[in-house]
Design an enzyme around this catalytic site. Structure first.
Site: not given
Ligand code: E4P
Length: 220
Positions: A82-84
């Protein structure tokens, strides 16, 4: 160093996969939008091609919503990371998702201090952007070197992913700096193969072989 493709284009990913050297894929909202399919469907298709880390980015900007979106993205496939974005809410979401065992890639990192925050929040990957810093006359590669040095000093396990790479020298220098991963557009991966002396040398080898073994009918 792991090599990732920085694209959401399935043809490019398939072509890279055929070479057997692609370890993962990074996407962002701009790259996914270019392909015109819903995010979940496009990420699922990418996961079917490459058996490695596939980064999928949230579009929410508050932590609560980022966590919800992150959990949804993580459900698509076991390889989804998951890219944040590296903003206050992103770091908060990173700490929460990391505690749940969801792997995160903290992106849009432009300073070593920001990278320190990502590591403290338990990020699996941090993505410092090289090309975008070079574009504003600041050394992107110094950023990679400084983050690698800081992480080494304290034994942080967060992997440094050199992002926003624009040409083969960026890839070589990222490897020399000790980046764990380099992500690059398909065009840059393709350029890594090229050298005129390789082409010239091969042409000569084949000519010499043909002269003796094919023109004379001998078996070579
Ligand atoms: C990767 O994770 C980044 O989103 C990407 O490398 C950004 O590259 P760009 O600066 O060429 O858009």
């Amino acid at each position: 160093m792991k090599i990732f493709l920085d694209t959401a284009n399935l043809d490019e990913i398939r072509r890279g996969a055929e070479w057997g050297i692609v370890d993962g894929v990074t996407t962002n909202p701009s790259l996914i939008a270019k392909e015109g399919r819903p995010v979940e469907e496009q990420i699922r298709r990418i996961c079917e091609i490459i058996d490695g880390d596939i980064s999928a980015e949230v579009v929410a900007v508050d932590a609560k919503e980022m966590i919800r979106e992150g959990r949804q993205l993580a459900k698509i496939h076991k390889n989804v990371v998951v890219k944040l974005p590296l903003i206050r809410e992103g770091i908060k979401a990173c700490a929460a998702l990391s505690k749940e065992g969801i792997r995160t890639n903290v992106t849009l990192c432009f300073t070593p201090a920001q990278a320190l925050l990502a590591a403290k929040a338990g990020a699996y990957i941090v993505s410092p952007f090289v090309g975008r810093l070079d574009d504003i006359a600041t050394s992107g590669m110094d950023l990679i070197r400084n983050i690698c040095a800081i992480y080494k000093n304290y034994g942080f396990t967060t992997q440094v992913l050199a992002a926003s790479l624009r040409h083969p020298i960026h890839v070589t220098e990222s490897a020399l700096a000790g980046a764990h991963i380099a992500t690059m557009p398909f065009k840059v991966l393709d350029q890594l193969f090229n050298h005129p002396l390789t082409d010239k040398g091969l042409e000569q080898f084949l000519k010499d072989h043909a002269k003796v073994f094919q023109e004379s009918g001998a078996v070579g």
